[in-house]
Every structure is written in structure tokens, then in C-alpha cells.
Design a protein around this motif. Structure first.
Motif, short mmCIF file in Angstrom:
data_model
loop_
_atom_site.label_atom_id
_atom_site.label_comp_id
_atom_site.label_asym_id
_atom_site.label_seq_id
_atom_site.Cartn_x
_atom_site.Cartn_y
_atom_site.Cartn_z
N THR A 23 -4.26 3.47 0.05
CA THR A 23 -4.52 2.94 1.38
C THR A 23 -5.82 3.51 1.95
OG1 THR A 23 -3.49 2.50 3.53
CG2 THR A 23 -3.26 4.73 2.64
N ARG B 40 0.81 -1.22 0.00
CA ARG B 40 0.00 0.00 0.00
C ARG B 40 0.85 1.27 0.00
NH1 ARG B 40 -4.19 -1.04 4.90
NH2 ARG B 40 -2.21 -1.16 6.01
N GLU B 41 0.29 2.31 -0.55
CA GLU B 41 0.93 3.62 -0.49
C GLU B 41 1.06 4.07 0.96
OE1 GLU B 41 -1.60 6.13 -2.77
OE2 GLU B 41 -1.02 5.26 -4.71
N THR C 38 3.86 -3.98 -6.35
CA THR C 38 2.98 -2.90 -6.81
C THR C 38 2.19 -2.38 -5.61
OG1 THR C 38 1.25 -2.30 -8.41
CG2 THR C 38 1.09 -4.47 -7.40
N HIS C 39 1.77 -1.11 -5.69
CA HIS C 39 1.10 -0.48 -4.56
C HIS C 39 -0.30 -0.01 -4.94
CE1 HIS C 39 5.41 -0.07 -3.57
NE2 HIS C 39 4.99 -0.22 -2.33
N SER D 190 7.60 -0.79 0.90
CA SER D 190 7.19 0.48 1.51
C SER D 190 6.70 1.43 0.43
CB SER D 190 8.37 1.10 2.27
OG SER D 190 8.81 0.25 3.31
N GLY D 191 5.57 2.04 0.68
CA GLY D 191 4.98 2.95 -0.31
C GLY D 191 5.36 4.39 -0.06
#
Length: 458
Positions: A187, A150-151, A183-184, A165-166
Motif C-alpha cells: 500500500t 492492499r496490505e 491477492t494483495h 482485508s490485508g
């Protein structure tokens, strides 16, 4: 050891000459000089200037039972005298690691029974990725390679952990980050990603972004979803209660491993022993760290569910992965004593009953402050997001560094108050008192008021 006031500058000279700090602009540090911490007790840290700082951050979300606990010092010393080191390679084990692994399996969610030790959260997340990769290879589905994260998430600073880490500024630290297999997605950050929505509806929407990405990639190519129960580095990003049940439904629907990073949320931060209990999550893999020893010694753990571990054990042959300090005796001994203290003193239960409602109520008093656009928390983790315009939610430009200014205003008044971008974060030790929380929030308000004046905000 006695540190005299006159020694501060000498320490700073040595520091700037030789010591490279994590996540630091060293050119700026050379101009400002480091604060030199020398002693800690309870929720306080003292520096060489004799100033006492109330630690509103538990170090970095790790010193859960506070500074200066002699029981933890004794546990480390006793273990060092008995057995200072023991490698876990070559069919060798030792009591501290075995007992800690057993204890963790007793207090973790059901089905998490296999423990692999490391020294940091970054290493725990690296181990989790290795386990995910190996699992799908052994399951006859090597094409499942993509990991969704996730971002604004933080999973560590090693090559793979930084990719998970986003946080885009981390990608410039060197090394083709993020890796193409990661890939992100957005959130569950309602203030920015779902303003005005009903929280429960937003939770369902935020979870749907995972399913959209799975379908975009192809379910047969997705290996796992990595996420923290609630995100600390993003500034206390706390999902609605509808979010995690829907995430689990999606992971089960497409047979995707659910990997839950509890490095911050574990050991009481949410008011439950683990964030997975708070949100009702049943992970396939879980990572622990920080609070496992209350930060007294470096230790982390990657916990594999029976589903994952059984396949690795029965079909995997040699597990060609590990570290010299996996299951270090003294670190494990300190963790065991830390957990014993937390259980005996009902630290988690007291935090849930006595401290968290008070903490939340104190945070809510900042609603309406001229600088604050959003107030959010889960357990003893809270965020106050600074904005330029409370109506439009416009943020200050990065170059303004208003969060750092506020952090500095707090520090000179005696509070460690972290800037996660422009969100001011608090994660006090679980043993903080109501009176000490009063001091935390009094200084926080003074710091925000001073920042408002400095930036010309009425």
C-alpha cells in the motif's frame, strides 16, 4: 436509566459469562473486565464508574455528528410507528429507502445512481464482490475472477471481506482465508514502503505496484481493484495526491473495475463529503456505511455505477442476492435525517475550514516526540506511529504491545485513543470543537509521555 457505581462489577460478571466481543482476547478480558458505557452526549461517553471519556475515535469512525441527537431518535421512532419493517423482496418498496437512494445519488460522484442497502460494511463489500463477479459473467468474460486489494487494508470480517482485508491476524479466525481469488499488493505507506522519497514520486511508485501485479496475473484474469481512499485500520495511511490519478489510469488501461470502500472516509471524514471527492476518484462501485447514520442504527450501501448497473439490469435477470434487512425503514429514515442535519448545519464544510487545519497542526506538535517516528493525517483522521528507534524506524516487537499500553494510559485519563498496532489513531467526531481538540491532544501527550517512561525511553 440510572446506573450506580456498585453495579459495575455485576455488569462485568454478566459480560464475561455471556457476551463475546469482536476483535478481543477474551482470556485477557476476563482478567481485566470490560468498561461499561451507559450514556453519550456530544463527543463524550460516560461509564458506570461515572467517568467521562472524550471519544477521540467517533465510536469506530462512525459517530460523525456526535452522541445524543434527539432528531435522529425521533426519526427512528416516527418511522417505527408508521412502518416498523418492510422487506424489499417480491417487488415491494417503501418511501424511506427510495428517498435515501435518491438522496445518495444526488450527493455522490456523478454516475453512481444505483443503491443496494445492507446493514454493515462487511456486507457492502460482499455485495460489491457479487456485483463484480456478475458483471464480468454477463460481459462474456467469466475468466476475470481475481480481485486485487492492499496490505493493511480493512474491508470487513465476513469470509470474502476478511479475504479482501490485508491483515494477516484475521486469517487465523477460521475458514481458509484469504480466498485464492484475492491477492494483495503493498500500500501507499510511505514511512515503511518509500522512506526518503519525494511524496509525489512515491505515489507514482506505489500505484505501479498495481500494474505490476496485473501483468503478473494477466490483465484478462483481473476483475477489480478494491481500496479505501485512505486506510484507517492501518493507522491513517494517507496516499500522496499523485497516487489515485495513476491508479485510475491503470484501471482504465486494463479495463479493471475500480471499487472504492468509503465505509470510513464517507460522510465528511476527509473534509469532503466523500474521500472520492478529496482524491478525485471516479469509482465503478462504492461502499458506504458507518457515517451514513452516524452510527445510530446499522446501515450500509453498495453503490453501482451506471456502467455496472445497466448491464446487471438489462441482461442479468434475477439479482439473486439480498438480506432481510436490506433497506430497513428505520435505518433509512435515520440516514436521511442524519444527512439533512449535516447539510443544514454545514458540518462537513465547517470541519474542512475550521477543524481540520487545527487538527493537523496539533498532530504536527508530536514530531520529535521520543516515541513517535511518523505523523500523518487526512481530514479528521490522524496517526502517530510509535517506534523503538526513530533513526532506523525499528518497531517494537509485537509482544511488547506498546500501542495497547498507550491506549490504556489515555483511557484512564479520559480519552479513547486507538492503537492500530503501534500507530495511535484519532478520528474525532466532526462536531468536535477546538477546545475539545485541545483536551484530546493534551491527554494524548500525557499518555505518550507516560508510555515513554514505562518503556524506559528518555
Amino acid at each position: 436509566m440510572n446506573y450506580r457505581h456498585m453495579e459495575t462489577q455485576a455488569w462485568q460478571v454478566l459480560d464475561r459469562a455471556h457476551y463475546l466481543h469482536p476483535f478481543t482476547d477474551h482470556a485477557s478480558l476476563r482478567q481485566a473486565g470490560s468498561r461499561v458505557a451507559v450514556r453519550g452526549e456530544g463527543v463524550y461517553v460516560w461509564d458506570t464508574e461515572g467517568d467521562r471519556i472524550i471519544d477521540g475515535l467517533s465510536g469506530l469512525g462512525c459517530v460523525n455528528i456526535g452522541y445524543g441527537r434527539p432528531e435522529l431518535v425521533k426519526a427512528a421512532a416516527d418511522q417505527m410507528q408508521a412502518l416498523s419493517f418492510c422487506q424489499s423482496f417480491f417487488n415491494t418498496t417503501h418511501p424511506s429507502a427510495v428517498l435515501l437512494a435518491e438522496k445518495l445519488s444526488q450527493i455522490l460522484p456523478e454516475g453512481l445512481n444505483h443503491v443496494f442497502f445492507q446493514s454493515s460494511g462487511s456486507e457492502a463489500n460482499e455485495t460489491a464482490v457479487r456485483a463484480v463477479r456478475r458483471y464480468w459473467d454477463l460481459a462474456g468474460k467469466p475468466e476475470r475472477r481475481v480481485i486485487i486489494a492492499r496490505e493493511a487494508a480493512y474491508h470487513g470480517s465476513t469470509h470474502m471481506a476478511a479475504s479482501l482485508s490485508g491483515i494477516p491476524p484475521m486469517y487465523g479466525a477460521g475458514g481458509d482465508i484469504p480466498l485464492p481469488s484475492v491477492t494483495h499488493i503493498k500500500t501507499a505507506y510511505q514511512y515503511r514502503n518509500g522512506p526518503g522519497m519525494d511524496p509525489e514520486e512515491f505515489g507514482i511508485l506505489a500505484a505501479s505496484w498495481l500494474e505490476e501485479r496485473i501483468l503478473e496475473i494477466g490483465p484478462d484474469k483481473v476483475a477489480a481493484f478494491f481500496a479505501e481512499p485512505a486506510q484507517s485500520a492501518g493507522g491513517a495511511l494517507c496516499p500522496p495526491m499523485s497516487y489515485w490519478p495513476e491508479i485510475q489510469r491503470i484501471c482504465k488501461k486494463y479495463d479493471i473495475l475500480l471499487v472504492v470502500d468509503e465505509v470510513v472516509c464517507g460522510f465528511g471524514r476527509t473534509g469532503k463529503w466523500f474521500g472520492s471527492f478529496y482524491y478525485g476518484i471516479q469509482p465503478d462501485i462504492m461502499q458506504l456505511g458507518k457515517g451514513i447514520t452516524s452510527g445510530y442504527l446499522p446501515l450500509s450501501a453498495c453503490i453501482l455505477s451506471d456502467r455496472v448497473a445497466d448491464l446487471l439490469i438489462e441482461e442479468g435477470g434475477e439479482w439473486a442476492h439480498g438480506f432481510t434487512y436490506s433497506g430497513h425503514p428505520s435505518c433509512c429514515a435515520v440516514a436521511l435525517e442524519n444527512i439533512r442535519i449535516m447539510e443544514e448545519e454545514n458540518i462537513v464544510e465547517n470541519a474542512e475550514k475550521e477543524l481540520i487545519p487545527y487538527f493537523r497542526a496539533k498532530l504536527e506538535t508530536f514530531v520529535g516526540h521520543p516515541l513517535i517516528g511518523d505523523v500523518r493525517s487526512v481530514g479528521l483522521m490522524g496517526g502517530l506511529e510509535i517506534v523503538k528507534n526513530r533513526v532506523t524506524r525499528e518497531a517494537y516487537p509485537y509482544e511488547a504491545k506498546i500501542g495497547y499500553h498507550c491506549s490504556g494510559e489515555a483511557l484512564k485519563r479520559g480519552l479513547a485513543f486507538r492503537a492500530n498496532g503501534d500507530t495511535m489513531s484519532l478520528m474525532p467526531p466532526l462536531i468536535i470543537t477546538r477546545q475539545e481538540l485541545d483536551t484530546v491532544f493534551e491527554i494524548a501527550r500525557e499518555a505518550l509521555d507516560a508510555t515513554a517512561v514505562a518503556f524506559g525511553v528518555a
